[in-house]
Design a protein around this motif. Structure first.
Motif, PDB file in Angstrom:
ATOM      1  N   PRO A 118      22.468  -9.076  15.650  1.00  0.00           N
ATOM      2  CA  PRO A 118      21.080  -9.573  15.623  1.00  0.00           C
ATOM      3  C   PRO A 118      20.160  -8.837  14.651  1.00  0.00           C
ATOM      4  O   PRO A 118      18.954  -9.030  14.711  1.00  0.00           O
ATOM      5  CB  PRO A 118      20.639  -9.322  17.062  1.00  0.00           C
ATOM      6  N   GLY A 119      20.701  -8.006  13.785  1.00  0.00           N
ATOM      7  CA  GLY A 119      19.863  -7.241  12.866  1.00  0.00           C
ATOM      8  C   GLY A 119      19.318  -5.983  13.514  1.00  0.00           C
ATOM      9  O   GLY A 119      19.581  -5.689  14.676  1.00  0.00           O
ATOM     10  N   ARG A 120      18.539  -5.251  12.736  1.00  0.00           N
ATOM     11  CA  ARG A 120      17.958  -3.995  13.225  1.00  0.00           C
ATOM     12  C   ARG A 120      16.591  -4.253  13.859  1.00  0.00           C
ATOM     13  O   ARG A 120      15.667  -4.719  13.197  1.00  0.00           O
ATOM     14  CB  ARG A 120      17.780  -2.992  12.076  1.00  0.00           C
ATOM     15  N   PRO A 121      16.440  -3.959  15.149  1.00  0.00           N
ATOM     16  CA  PRO A 121      15.133  -4.127  15.784  1.00  0.00           C
ATOM     17  C   PRO A 121      14.211  -2.964  15.431  1.00  0.00           C
ATOM     18  O   PRO A 121      14.683  -1.871  15.079  1.00  0.00           O
ATOM     19  CB  PRO A 121      15.477  -4.105  17.275  1.00  0.00           C
ATOM     20  N   VAL A 122      12.928  -3.198  15.521  1.00  0.00           N
ATOM     21  CA  VAL A 122      11.997  -2.093  15.300  1.00  0.00           C
ATOM     22  C   VAL A 122      12.173  -1.081  16.437  1.00  0.00           C
ATOM     23  O   VAL A 122      12.260  -1.466  17.603  1.00  0.00           O
ATOM     24  CB  VAL A 122      10.533  -2.562  15.212  1.00  0.00           C
ATOM     25  N   PRO A 123      12.245   0.221  16.130  1.00  0.00           N
ATOM     26  CA  PRO A 123      12.454   1.225  17.172  1.00  0.00           C
ATOM     27  C   PRO A 123      11.163   1.748  17.781  1.00  0.00           C
ATOM     28  O   PRO A 123      11.189   2.450  18.802  1.00  0.00           O
ATOM     29  CB  PRO A 123      13.175   2.341  16.414  1.00  0.00           C
TER      30      PRO A 123
ATOM     31  N   SER B 273       0.813  -1.207   0.000  1.00  0.00           N
ATOM     32  CA  SER B 273       0.000   0.000   0.000  1.00  0.00           C
ATOM     33  C   SER B 273       0.849   1.261   0.000  1.00  0.00           C
ATOM     34  O   SER B 273       0.384   2.324  -0.355  1.00  0.00           O
ATOM     35  CB  SER B 273      -0.933   0.010   1.220  1.00  0.00           C
ATOM     36  N   ASP B 274       2.118   1.147   0.408  1.00  0.00           N
ATOM     37  CA  ASP B 274       2.986   2.325   0.488  1.00  0.00           C
ATOM     38  C   ASP B 274       4.430   1.886   0.259  1.00  0.00           C
ATOM     39  O   ASP B 274       5.088   1.401   1.189  1.00  0.00           O
ATOM     40  CB  ASP B 274       2.844   2.999   1.858  1.00  0.00           C
ATOM     41  N   PRO B 275       4.952   2.042  -0.968  1.00  0.00           N
ATOM     42  CA  PRO B 275       6.316   1.612  -1.265  1.00  0.00           C
ATOM     43  C   PRO B 275       7.367   2.258  -0.372  1.00  0.00           C
ATOM     44  O   PRO B 275       8.447   1.695  -0.184  1.00  0.00           O
ATOM     45  CB  PRO B 275       6.508   2.020  -2.729  1.00  0.00           C
ATOM     46  N   SER B 276       7.065   3.416   0.225  1.00  0.00           N
ATOM     47  CA  SER B 276       8.044   4.065   1.095  1.00  0.00           C
ATOM     48  C   SER B 276       8.174   3.346   2.433  1.00  0.00           C
ATOM     49  O   SER B 276       9.092   3.639   3.205  1.00  0.00           O
ATOM     50  CB  SER B 276       7.660   5.528   1.335  1.00  0.00           C
ATOM     51  N   ARG B 277       7.243   2.408   2.715  1.00  0.00           N
ATOM     52  CA  ARG B 277       7.273   1.687   3.985  1.00  0.00           C
ATOM     53  C   ARG B 277       7.779   0.256   3.819  1.00  0.00           C
ATOM     54  O   ARG B 277       7.643  -0.559   4.731  1.00  0.00           O
ATOM     55  CB  ARG B 277       5.877   1.661   4.619  1.00  0.00           C
ATOM     56  N   THR B 278       8.371  -0.077   2.680  1.00  0.00           N
ATOM     57  CA  THR B 278       8.914  -1.423   2.534  1.00  0.00           C
ATOM     58  C   THR B 278      10.161  -1.577   3.400  1.00  0.00           C
ATOM     59  O   THR B 278      10.831  -0.592   3.743  1.00  0.00           O
ATOM     60  CB  THR B 278       9.283  -1.733   1.081  1.00  0.00           C
ATOM     61  N   LEU B 279      10.486  -2.824   3.736  1.00  0.00           N
ATOM     62  CA  LEU B 279      11.693  -3.079   4.510  1.00  0.00           C
ATOM     63  C   LEU B 279      12.925  -2.574   3.778  1.00  0.00           C
ATOM     64  O   LEU B 279      13.858  -2.048   4.401  1.00  0.00           O
ATOM     65  CB  LEU B 279      11.824  -4.578   4.797  1.00  0.00           C
TER      66      LEU B 279
ATOM     67  N   TYR C 223      15.538  -2.024   6.567  1.00  0.00           N
ATOM     68  CA  TYR C 223      15.367  -3.142   7.496  1.00  0.00           C
ATOM     69  C   TYR C 223      15.371  -4.486   6.773  1.00  0.00           C
ATOM     70  O   TYR C 223      14.801  -5.455   7.274  1.00  0.00           O
ATOM     71  CB  TYR C 223      14.045  -2.999   8.253  1.00  0.00           C
ATOM     72  N   ASP C 224      16.013  -4.568   5.636  1.00  0.00           N
ATOM     73  CA  ASP C 224      15.896  -5.758   4.801  1.00  0.00           C
ATOM     74  C   ASP C 224      17.027  -6.772   4.970  1.00  0.00           C
ATOM     75  O   ASP C 224      16.994  -7.834   4.346  1.00  0.00           O
ATOM     76  CB  ASP C 224      15.800  -5.355   3.321  1.00  0.00           C
ATOM     77  N   THR C 225      18.030  -6.496   5.794  1.00  0.00           N
ATOM     78  CA  THR C 225      19.133  -7.437   5.974  1.00  0.00           C
ATOM     79  C   THR C 225      18.729  -8.541   6.942  1.00  0.00           C
ATOM     80  O   THR C 225      18.305  -8.267   8.071  1.00  0.00           O
ATOM     81  CB  THR C 225      20.394  -6.729   6.490  1.00  0.00           C
ATOM     82  N   VAL C 226      18.873  -9.781   6.501  1.00  0.00           N
ATOM     83  CA  VAL C 226      18.442 -10.951   7.270  1.00  0.00           C
ATOM     84  C   VAL C 226      19.650 -11.572   7.960  1.00  0.00           C
ATOM     85  O   VAL C 226      20.542 -12.104   7.289  1.00  0.00           O
ATOM     86  CB  VAL C 226      17.777 -11.991   6.347  1.00  0.00           C
ATOM     87  N   PRO C 227      19.717 -11.549   9.289  1.00  0.00           N
ATOM     88  CA  PRO C 227      20.876 -12.135   9.975  1.00  0.00           C
ATOM     89  C   PRO C 227      21.115 -13.603   9.635  1.00  0.00           C
ATOM     90  O   PRO C 227      22.269 -14.044   9.590  1.00  0.00           O
ATOM     91  CB  PRO C 227      20.528 -11.944  11.450  1.00  0.00           C
TER      92      PRO C 227
END
Length: 252
Positions: free
Chosen positions: A27-32, A4-10, A15-19
């Motif tokens: 451990p990757g980037r946690p949601v803030p 619904s909003d391409p600006s909100r994709t991982l 936030y798209d790097t998978v540990p």
């Protein structure tokens, strides 16, 4: 699941790097902030009300309605699970669900927790890294991420944690029914202090420190963190040997 909003994709949000696929990013980037992981998007979530049934997705309506529109279970049918490691990373959660072709629809909310701190599990995981693990620490306060998982999602995450971790209820939690994964191996000691070695930080720095403390680990998996994760991820035998060396330092 349509975007619904391409600006909100991982990808757009970084936030798209998978540990699991890039072990040194663990451990990757946690949601803030409170978020809804929905397909490839990470949407803002208004979770100010203590009752999840009253949470909303700004611009989209009530959270339960958004989940229902996506054909997913509402918040009343979900289990809150506290993450101390990569399960706080939306990319890792999306990956774990995606490999089983499960819908990616997970509310993820940072929560202030007392009495729990983050150490390092005294084993080497299947992806080659030394993962985080919780331990009791009276007086400690930390902000950790809670994911609200439906039954199928919970089984999927369980499968990635067992048998190295067990899921258990968190006593005296500010959120009813909250669960967390506890390491079956215990947590590593810091040889300099005897206290739990801090976990959840930069993986390359952790592996470098572990090899500096143990020439045997360096000889087995080194000389660099990149060598460690590459070799460990490729060989269960090396992971078992490395785990024995880690545990020789005396896990808590």
């Amino acid at each position: 699941m349509a975007l619904s909003d391409p600006s909100r994709t991982l990808v757009s949000l970084g936030y798209d790097t998978v540990p699991a696929l890039a072990p040194l990013t663990y451990p990757g980037r946690p949601v803030p902030a409170p978020s809804l992981l929905l397909g490839e998007e990470l949407l803002a979530l208004d979770a100010a009300d203590p009752d999840p049934a009253h949470w909303t997705v700004p611009g989209h309506g009530r959270l339960d309605d958004v989940l229902a529109a996506a054909g997913q279970a509402g918040t009343s049918g979900r289990t809150p699970v506290l993450a101390v490691g990569s399960n706080a990373s939306p990319a890792q959660v999306a990956y774990k669900l995606g490999v089983l072709n499960l819908p990616v629809a997970v509310p993820m909310v940072p929560l202030r927790i007392r009495g729990i701190d983050v150490g390092c599990s005294a084993h080497i995981g299947r992806n080659g890294y030394v993962a985080a693990a919780p331990f009791l620490s009276p007086g400690t306060e930390r902000t950790l991420v809670v994911s609200w998982l439906d039954e199928a999602q919970l089984r999927a995450i369980d499968a990635t944690e067992l048998p190295s971790y067990r899921r258990t209820a968190l006593a005296d939690a500010p959120l009813p029914g909250i669960q967390l994964y506890v390491s079956e191996y215990g947590v590593l000691r810091d040889p300099a202090t005897g206290a739990p070695r801090p976990g959840g930080g930069h993986q390359a720095e952790l592996l470098t420190a572990l090899m500096a403390d143990s020439p045997a680990l360096r000889a087995l998996l080194g000389p660099t963190p990149k060598d460690w994760v590459r070799q460990a991820a490729a060989s269960a035998t090396l992971r078992e040997q490395g785990t024995r060396l880690l545990r020789a330092t005396g896990p808590l």
